[in-house]
Design a protein around this motif. Structure first.
Motif, PDB file in Angstrom:
ATOM      1  N   LEU A 264      22.785 -78.477   6.038  1.00 24.63           N
ATOM      2  CA  LEU A 264      21.691 -79.397   6.321  1.00 24.63           C
ATOM      3  C   LEU A 264      20.950 -78.855   7.534  1.00 24.63           C
ATOM      4  CD1 LEU A 264      20.023 -81.916   5.916  1.00 24.63           C
ATOM      5  CD2 LEU A 264      21.746 -83.220   7.167  1.00 24.63           C
ATOM      6  N   TYR A 265      19.752 -78.360   7.298  1.00 24.54           N
ATOM      7  CA  TYR A 265      18.935 -77.732   8.334  1.00 24.54           C
ATOM      8  C   TYR A 265      18.061 -78.814   8.974  1.00 24.54           C
ATOM      9  CZ  TYR A 265      15.940 -73.981  10.282  1.00 24.54           C
ATOM     10  OH  TYR A 265      15.234 -73.127  11.106  1.00 24.54           O
TER      11      TYR A 265
ATOM     12  N   THR B 106      21.055 -87.145   3.035  1.00 24.28           N
ATOM     13  CA  THR B 106      22.429 -87.636   3.072  1.00 24.28           C
ATOM     14  C   THR B 106      22.835 -88.236   1.732  1.00 24.28           C
ATOM     15  OG1 THR B 106      22.216 -88.120   5.438  1.00 24.28           O
ATOM     16  CG2 THR B 106      24.003 -89.193   4.270  1.00 24.28           C
ATOM     17  N   ALA B 107      21.964 -89.071   1.180  1.00 22.84           N
ATOM     18  CA  ALA B 107      22.277 -89.696  -0.111  1.00 22.84           C
ATOM     19  C   ALA B 107      22.432 -88.658  -1.205  1.00 22.84           C
ATOM     20  CB  ALA B 107      21.168 -90.682  -0.477  1.00 22.84           C
TER      21      ALA B 107
ATOM     22  N   ALA C 192      17.078 -79.852   3.938  1.00 20.37           N
ATOM     23  CA  ALA C 192      16.334 -79.906   5.198  1.00 20.37           C
ATOM     24  C   ALA C 192      15.936 -81.344   5.478  1.00 20.37           C
ATOM     25  CB  ALA C 192      15.103 -79.015   5.146  1.00 20.37           C
ATOM     26  N   ALA C 193      15.911 -81.693   6.752  1.00 26.75           N
ATOM     27  CA  ALA C 193      15.515 -83.053   7.156  1.00 26.75           C
ATOM     28  C   ALA C 193      14.814 -82.981   8.496  1.00 26.75           C
ATOM     29  CB  ALA C 193      16.741 -83.965   7.240  1.00 26.75           C
ATOM     30  N   GLY C 194      13.895 -83.918   8.710  1.00 25.64           N
ATOM     31  CA  GLY C 194      13.168 -83.951   9.967  1.00 25.64           C
ATOM     32  C   GLY C 194      11.928 -83.082   9.937  1.00 25.64           C
TER      33      GLY C 194
ATOM     34  N   LEU D  86      27.364 -88.960   6.815  1.00 24.86           N
ATOM     35  CA  LEU D  86      28.163 -88.134   5.909  1.00 24.86           C
ATOM     36  C   LEU D  86      29.649 -88.310   6.212  1.00 24.86           C
ATOM     37  CD1 LEU D  86      26.044 -84.849   5.902  1.00 24.86           C
ATOM     38  CD2 LEU D  86      26.479 -86.312   3.921  1.00 24.86           C
ATOM     39  N   ALA D  87      29.977 -88.342   7.506  1.00 28.83           N
ATOM     40  CA  ALA D  87      31.377 -88.523   7.894  1.00 28.83           C
ATOM     41  C   ALA D  87      31.891 -89.894   7.490  1.00 28.83           C
ATOM     42  CB  ALA D  87      31.527 -88.323   9.398  1.00 28.83           C
ATOM     43  N   ARG D  88      31.033 -90.895   7.560  1.00 28.31           N
ATOM     44  CA  ARG D  88      31.448 -92.254   7.203  1.00 28.31           C
ATOM     45  C   ARG D  88      31.655 -92.410   5.709  1.00 28.31           C
ATOM     46  NH1 ARG D  88      29.150 -97.016   5.693  1.00 28.31           N
ATOM     47  NH2 ARG D  88      27.108 -96.044   5.503  1.00 28.31           N
TER      48      ARG D  88
END
Length: 397
Positions: free
Chosen positions: A105-106, A303-304, A273-275, A21-23
């Motif tokens: 983003l959890y 992210t996308a 949510a991810a993971g 996200l930072a990139r």
């Protein structure tokens, strides 16, 4: 005012998502904060190695995020209020606090599932976190020759833990308790390879053996059989933290956050949510299992989606399909089992030292990717788009 993105958790899902996200997003328009309870990036796939006494280096998250613009907040998450769009945290240095977000983003991951089995919480060990792995490491170091270790669970974690312990500590008597048949989900040839590895390493297998209780020096099977165990390692499943369910987010029976195809909460559109904490449906129409691979799939999709929605672009879909399972059998042996779209084993598999070298390369590659300031991408000068998109957030090109 900058768009505030808060990422909860810096494991495989959270760390990679925050870095990318930072990139991709302009620092002029976005502010990214990562909240994590410990200062290091912990590679869960290596914790059974740490537990048995191997030296495993953990990278400082401050170094991981250096040069990315990501803010790191070392604190423990105690609650989420999706209506007010805030996260409650506590830390030893700063005490209790609150973080506000525009997008959350959890990615808090999971811990060991006790499944209500008596004695597990009091007497069993696990390798789902660094602190618990270090506790197990200390206990194993105290075991002398002939000490007994019982690993409960025939999944990837159980298999890798039992074989790693047997190879590293041949002076111990290592056993594994499986509810079903060992490696039943593998192809016939891979299953034979697995059994030969267990025989070679001297690991005793108790098949069709559910564990109903754990005591200080033994485990009690469902049929009443007593299995000697100076140390019981519980690897029979994972569970998510109840924070998501308590917050009012829609969750599944497992406590995982119910998300759509883009990893967006179906009840609160500002939350992704991810993971392991995401109840996501894969391309085979079944929930993704809690695993490192799922963390990769879901963090890339989340992210996308976040980037696309903030920059006014069409939301892409990334693949949610498994291609294979890679199982370590100590440091010099492994199995790579290819699977089909329904995650059923194909006849082809790769085993032995070649598979072990490939697994080692995967682990080193993942570690390098997360340690690199641009998260595995070549360094390049940031250049903002010529004009903001309709959402007011620019991308770094």
């Amino acid at each position: 005012m900058k768009h505030r993105i808060v990422v909860l958790g810096a494991g495989y899902a959270g760390a990679f998502a925050a870095g990318n996200l930072a990139r991709r997003l302009s620092p002029a328009d976005t502010e990214i904060t990562v909240v994590n309870a410990v200062p290091d990036f912990v590679e869960r796939m290596r914790l059974h190695q740490l537990a048995v006494g191997q030296d495993i280096a953990f990278r400082k998250l401050a170094d991981v995020f250096a040069g990315t613009g990501v803010r790191l907040r070392l604190a423990r998450v105690t609650g989420v209020d999706p209506e007010r769009r805030t996260v409650a945290v506590t830390s030893g240095e700063d005490g209790d606090g609150e973080l506000a977000y525009d997008t959350l983003l959890y990615a808090l991951g999971s811990s060991v599932a006790h499944d209500g089995v008596p004695g597990v919480a009091e007497y069993a060990f696990d390798v789902t976190g660094r602190s618990s792995a270090l506790r197990l490491r200390e206990r194993l170091a105290d075991l002398g020759e002939g000490g007994t270790v019982l690993v409960v669970g025939e999944g990837l974690t159980g298999i890798e833990t039992a074989t790693e312990f047997a190879e590293s500590r041949p002076d111990l008597s290592v056993a594994l308790a499986a509810r079903g048949e060992l490696g039943a989900w593998l192809s016939p040839k891979a299953r034979r390879h697995l059994r030969h590895a267990f025989d070679r390493l001297g690991v005793t297998v108790h098949e069709h053996t559910g564990i109903d209780a754990v005591e200080p020096t033994r485990a009690i099977a469902a049929d009443g059989t007593s299995i000697p165990a100076d140390v019981t390692v519980w690897s029979a499943g994972f569970a998510v933290h109840p924070i998501a369910a308590a917050s009012g987010l829609e969750v599944a029976e497992t406590g995982q956050i119910v998300v759509d195809r883009t990893m967006r909460s179906v009840s609160h559109p500002d939350v992704y949510a991810a993971g392991d904490c995401a109840h996501a449906i894969g391309e085979n129409s079944r929930p993704l299992p809690m695993s490192c691979a799922s963390a990769g799939f879901t963090n890339m999709q989340a992210t996308a989606a976040i980037i696309a929605r903030l920059t006014g672009c069409e939301v892409p879909t990334t693949g949610l399909k498994y291609h294979g399972n890679h199982i370590s059998l100590g440091r010099r042996d492994a199995i790579f089992q290819m699977v089909d779209g329904d995650v059923r084993s194909k006849s082809w598999y790769l085993g032995g030292r070649t598979a072990a070298r490939l697994k080692s390369g995967v682990l080193k590659g993942a570690g390098w990717g997360v340690a690199h300031p641009t998260f595995g991408m070549p360094k390049r000068k940031r250049r903002l788009a010529t004009a903001p998109d309709r959402a007011g957030v620019r991308v770094a090109a």
